[in-house]
Write a protein that holds these residues in place. Structure first.
Motif, short mmCIF file in Angstrom:
data_model
loop_
_atom_site.label_atom_id
_atom_site.label_comp_id
_atom_site.label_asym_id
_atom_site.label_seq_id
_atom_site.Cartn_x
_atom_site.Cartn_y
_atom_site.Cartn_z
N TYR A 14 0.83 -1.21 0.00
CA TYR A 14 0.00 0.00 0.00
C TYR A 14 0.87 1.27 0.00
CZ TYR A 14 -3.01 -3.69 1.74
OH TYR A 14 -3.65 -4.88 1.92
N SER A 15 1.88 1.29 -0.87
CA SER A 15 2.73 2.47 -1.00
C SER A 15 3.07 2.66 -2.47
CB SER A 15 4.00 2.33 -0.17
OG SER A 15 4.77 1.23 -0.62
N CYS A 16 3.53 3.85 -2.81
CA CYS A 16 3.93 4.13 -4.19
C CYS A 16 5.13 5.05 -4.17
CB CYS A 16 2.78 4.75 -4.97
SG CYS A 16 2.28 6.38 -4.39
N ARG A 21 12.65 15.06 -9.24
CA ARG A 21 14.03 15.43 -8.94
C ARG A 21 14.59 14.55 -7.83
NH1 ARG A 21 14.25 22.07 -8.95
NH2 ARG A 21 13.74 22.34 -11.18
N ARG A 22 13.73 14.19 -6.90
CA ARG A 22 14.12 13.29 -5.82
C ARG A 22 13.09 12.18 -5.71
NH1 ARG A 22 16.02 17.23 -0.80
NH2 ARG A 22 17.74 18.28 -1.91
N ARG A 23 13.56 11.02 -5.36
CA ARG A 23 12.68 9.86 -5.23
C ARG A 23 12.04 9.89 -3.84
NH1 ARG A 23 12.99 4.34 -3.69
NH2 ARG A 23 11.98 2.92 -5.16
N ARG A 24 10.71 9.85 -3.81
CA ARG A 24 9.97 9.86 -2.55
C ARG A 24 9.00 8.67 -2.53
NH1 ARG A 24 13.38 12.87 -1.02
NH2 ARG A 24 13.15 15.02 -0.31
N VAL A 25 8.85 8.10 -1.34
CA VAL A 25 7.91 7.00 -1.15
C VAL A 25 6.71 7.52 -0.36
CG1 VAL A 25 7.54 4.73 -0.13
CG2 VAL A 25 9.73 5.26 -1.20
N LEU A 30 -0.49 5.93 5.85
CA LEU A 30 -0.10 7.13 6.59
C LEU A 30 -0.84 8.35 6.07
CD1 LEU A 30 1.63 8.63 8.65
CD2 LEU A 30 3.46 8.73 6.93
N ILE A 31 -0.96 8.45 4.74
CA ILE A 31 -1.70 9.58 4.16
C ILE A 31 -3.16 9.55 4.59
CG2 ILE A 31 -2.53 10.53 1.97
CD1 ILE A 31 0.16 9.74 0.76
N ALA A 32 -3.75 8.36 4.60
CA ALA A 32 -5.14 8.24 5.03
C ALA A 32 -5.30 8.67 6.49
CB ALA A 32 -5.63 6.81 4.83
N TRP A 33 -4.35 8.25 7.34
CA TRP A 33 -4.42 8.61 8.76
C TRP A 33 -4.25 10.12 8.95
CZ3 TRP A 33 -6.18 7.73 13.25
CH2 TRP A 33 -5.62 8.28 14.37
N LEU A 34 -3.30 10.73 8.24
CA LEU A 34 -3.12 12.17 8.35
C LEU A 34 -4.35 12.93 7.86
CD1 LEU A 34 0.59 12.57 7.16
CD2 LEU A 34 -0.29 12.73 9.49
N THR A 35 -5.02 12.39 6.85
CA THR A 35 -6.25 13.01 6.37
C THR A 35 -7.35 12.96 7.43
OG1 THR A 35 -5.70 12.36 4.10
CG2 THR A 35 -7.99 12.97 4.54
N VAL A 51 -10.54 16.49 0.68
CA VAL A 51 -9.59 16.78 -0.40
C VAL A 51 -8.42 17.60 0.12
CG1 VAL A 51 -9.28 17.96 -2.60
CG2 VAL A 51 -11.35 16.60 -2.19
N THR A 52 -8.73 18.63 0.93
CA THR A 52 -7.66 19.45 1.50
C THR A 52 -6.74 18.62 2.38
OG1 THR A 52 -9.18 21.34 1.50
CG2 THR A 52 -7.16 21.54 2.81
N GLY A 53 -7.34 17.70 3.16
CA GLY A 53 -6.55 16.84 4.02
C GLY A 53 -5.60 15.95 3.25
N VAL A 54 -6.08 15.40 2.13
CA VAL A 54 -5.21 14.57 1.28
C VAL A 54 -4.06 15.39 0.73
CG1 VAL A 54 -5.10 13.24 -0.86
CG2 VAL A 54 -7.03 12.93 0.70
N VAL A 55 -4.36 16.60 0.26
CA VAL A 55 -3.31 17.46 -0.30
C VAL A 55 -2.27 17.80 0.77
CG1 VAL A 55 -2.83 19.73 -1.29
CG2 VAL A 55 -4.81 18.42 -2.09
N VAL A 56 -2.74 18.16 1.96
CA VAL A 56 -1.82 18.49 3.05
C VAL A 56 -0.99 17.27 3.44
CG1 VAL A 56 -1.69 19.17 5.48
CG2 VAL A 56 -3.24 20.38 3.93
#
Length: 201
Positions: A14-16, A21-25, A30-35, A51-56
């Motif tokens: 469940y990651s991408c 310019r830089r490789r990020r995982v 974690l994104i769902a929890w932060l949202t 939507v704002t939560g996902v962007v943040v």
């Protein structure tokens, strides 16, 4: 140029990967929890807040990347359902058992049993200890990480059948936990007989 890559070898589930310019995982749980945290802070359940939560959350993960850690967590829906049913049943029956012991005037001799486990990962060892401790008549008093051993407090130790019954209950809970959240290596381990029973018929 930015591109997304899923299911790369070595990535947690469940990651991408965001390639630019830089490789990020990006860890999707974690994104769902932060949202969810973002929406709780605003106190309003709305599409705009989601939507704002996902962007943040994505921005935070890209700007402040966490080290890549694969804890070995897998989600098996059938295993999770079996574990949930078992925990509910154990809590119900153990609650009745503890109530009966409180009303009984007979003294009960307690004991602490060492129960060696088959799983070796810290995650599965911790999850098994938590599952066993959630049952009212089973309490983990110590965990030996290096030996993968739980020390479990049990009542009615004067009954000769209690120690073996308690160990088998812990081993069964270990198997349920691993089949719910473990990887292939851990599932293969719990298919083997428990440590004390190997070679027994």
């Amino acid at each position: 140029m930015i591109s997304l890559r899923f299911r790369e070898p070595g990535l947690p589930p469940y990651s991408c990967v965001v390639v630019g310019r830089r490789r990020r995982v990006l860890d999707l749980p974690l994104i769902a929890w932060l949202t969810v945290v973002w929406m709780l802070l605003w106190g309003t359940l709305s599409l705009a807040n989601a939507v704002t939560g996902v962007v943040v959350a994505v921005t935070v993960c890209l700007v402040f990347p966490l080290p890549l850690v694969n804890v070995g967590l897998r989600l098996h829906p059938v295993g999770i359902a079996r574990l949930t049913v078992r925990l509910l049943w154990e809590m119900y029956t153990a609650g009745l058992k503890v109530s009966h012991q409180m009303l009984d005037n007979r003294p009960f001799r307690a004991a602490v049993l060492a129960v060696p486990l088959r799983c070796r990962s810290d995650l599965m060892l911790t999850a098994t200890a938590l599952a066993v401790s959630n049952v009212p008549d089973g309490s983990v008093v110590e965990v030996h990480r290096s030996q993968a051993t739980l020390f479990v407090h049990v009542l009615e130790a004067d009954d000769p059948a209690t120690p073996e019954r308690a160990r088998r209950a812990v081993w069964h809970m270990e198997e349920l936990v691993v089949r719910a959240f473990g990887d292939r290596t851990e599932i293969a381990r719990v298919r083997q007989p428990p440590p004390q029973l190997r070679g027994a018929r």
